[in-house]
Scaffold this motif. Structure first.
Motif, PDB file in Angstrom:
ATOM      1  N   TYR A 289       0.811  -1.220   0.000  1.00 16.04           N
ATOM      2  CA  TYR A 289       0.000   0.000   0.000  1.00 16.04           C
ATOM      3  C   TYR A 289       0.848   1.275   0.000  1.00 16.04           C
ATOM      4  N   THR A 305      -8.869   0.488   2.670  1.00 16.15           N
ATOM      5  CA  THR A 305      -8.730   0.645   1.233  1.00 16.15           C
ATOM      6  C   THR A 305      -7.356   1.224   0.889  1.00 16.15           C
ATOM      7  N   HIS A 306      -6.915   0.916  -0.301  1.00 16.33           N
ATOM      8  CA  HIS A 306      -5.612   1.431  -0.753  1.00 16.33           C
ATOM      9  C   HIS A 306      -5.656   2.951  -0.832  1.00 16.33           C
ATOM     10  N   ASP A 307      -6.764   3.502  -1.319  1.00 14.93           N
ATOM     11  CA  ASP A 307      -6.891   4.958  -1.439  1.00 14.93           C
ATOM     12  C   ASP A 307      -6.773   5.638  -0.083  1.00 14.93           C
TER      13      ASP A 307
END
Length: 326
Positions: A289, A305-307
């Motif tokens: 990540y 989440t990656h975001d």
């Protein structure tokens, strides 16, 4: 075919055929798997692929006819060459890099805030104006960031997470490591300091193995009379030596679910970092990540989440670099 060939001669020829054919297949597969990094990565891997493919193809063609009995001395030499060839083929397979994905690829585009320049050995993000002003004049800070990618990871994969630092006014340089190994680019930072930039102080950083090399650069240049390394930014990483006396600010950002730079390893690294170092753990974050290059073998399972993780890492990085400037 010469009927005087022994079974050993025939076996030798077949081994040569198999190894050379394997070389052709593996190098071709590696080229396809590498994809756009053949163009956007450091040229060292492309050169290795081309050489390995050409040599394998030549031997594949030349080894097919069983022309004559091979003298014992030549058999020994060729056997050693076959073993070395298998080593090179294995190396080609192991060095296949992880290519950048979105949103990192989009972050490579220049706009009114940041100019992105890509050369054969680096990516440079140069701020062109502050986000909060309408002025088109350069607002570049005198503090720059030099960031080492993780092992076998496309340098472009860090464009999205590091771009906010450039948007905040800091020059950002990401080297393209030969064969994707940070230890092969340990001298790049020293060379960069000799170039003509507006930077008078540097934050060196890196992800995973890149962070270990960045720590080496920080130790070497923390007390330099010009363009010192005043900050060390670690992404899922830790130093290989004791940096307890390092005269530079340090921030370590890690993921709680990282399967490689685990929580235990990060905690253990606190004993070899300066007492005033700061630590941020991304709850639910994993090793991959910290860039945009897909899943990584041996990594943990994310619960964020990656975001969201990328945003937190970027904001913490900007805050750290800004604090060094104050």
């Amino acid at each position: 075919m010469d009927l005087t060939l022994t079974r050993g001669d025939k076996a030798f020829f077949w081994v040569t055929r198999v190894v050379s054919a394997l070389g052709v297949i593996v190098t071709a597969w590696a080229a396809v798997a590498t994809g756009s990094m053949l163009v956007h990565g450091h040229p060292a891997y492309l050169v290795l692929l081309v050489l390995a493919f050409v040599v394998s193809a030549v031997f594949a063609v030349r080894s097919w006819p069983m022309r004559r009995v091979t003298p014992r001395k030549r058999k020994v030499a060729r056997s050693a060459l076959a073993v070395m060839s298998l080593g090179v083929i294995a190396l080609v397979w192991w060095l296949v890099p992880s290519s950048a994905q979105q949103p990192a690829l989009s972050a490579m585009n220049s706009d009114q805030a940041v100019t992105v320049t890509e050369t054969v050995d680096r990516i440079v993000m140069t701020p062109t104006r502050a986000e909060s002003t309408e002025s088109t004049e350069s607002t570049e800070s005198t503090v720059g960031v030099f960031f080492q990618p993780g092992a076998l990871v496309d340098a472009r994969a860090y464009a999205a997470v590091l771009r906010p630092i450039a948007e905040a006014g800091h020059l950002v340089v990401i080297p393209k490591q030969p064969l994707g190994i940070a230890f092969l680019s340990t001298q790049v930072f020293a060379s960069l300091r000799d170039e003509d930039t507006t930077v008078t102080r540097w934050v060196v950083g890196g992800h995973s193995l890149g962070g270990t090399v960045a720590a080496m650069n920080a130790e070497a240049f923390a007390e330099a009379p010009t363009e010192p390394a005043v900050g060390l930014l670690l992404y899922a990483s830790y130093p290989a030596t004791d940096l307890g006396g390092l005269q530079a600010q340090v921030t370590s950002i890690s993921g709680s679910n990282d399967g490689l730079a685990t929580v235990a390893k990060i905690d253990a690294s606190k004993a070899v970092l300066p007492s005033g170092s700061t630590y941020l753990v991304i709850n639910g974050g994993v090793h991959s990540y910290f860039g945009d290059y897909g899943a990584q073998a041996g990594d943990g399972e994310p619960t964020i989440t990656h975001d969201a993780a990328r945003h937190t890492v970027s904001q913490a990085s900007v805050a750290f670099v800004n604090s060094v400037e104050e």
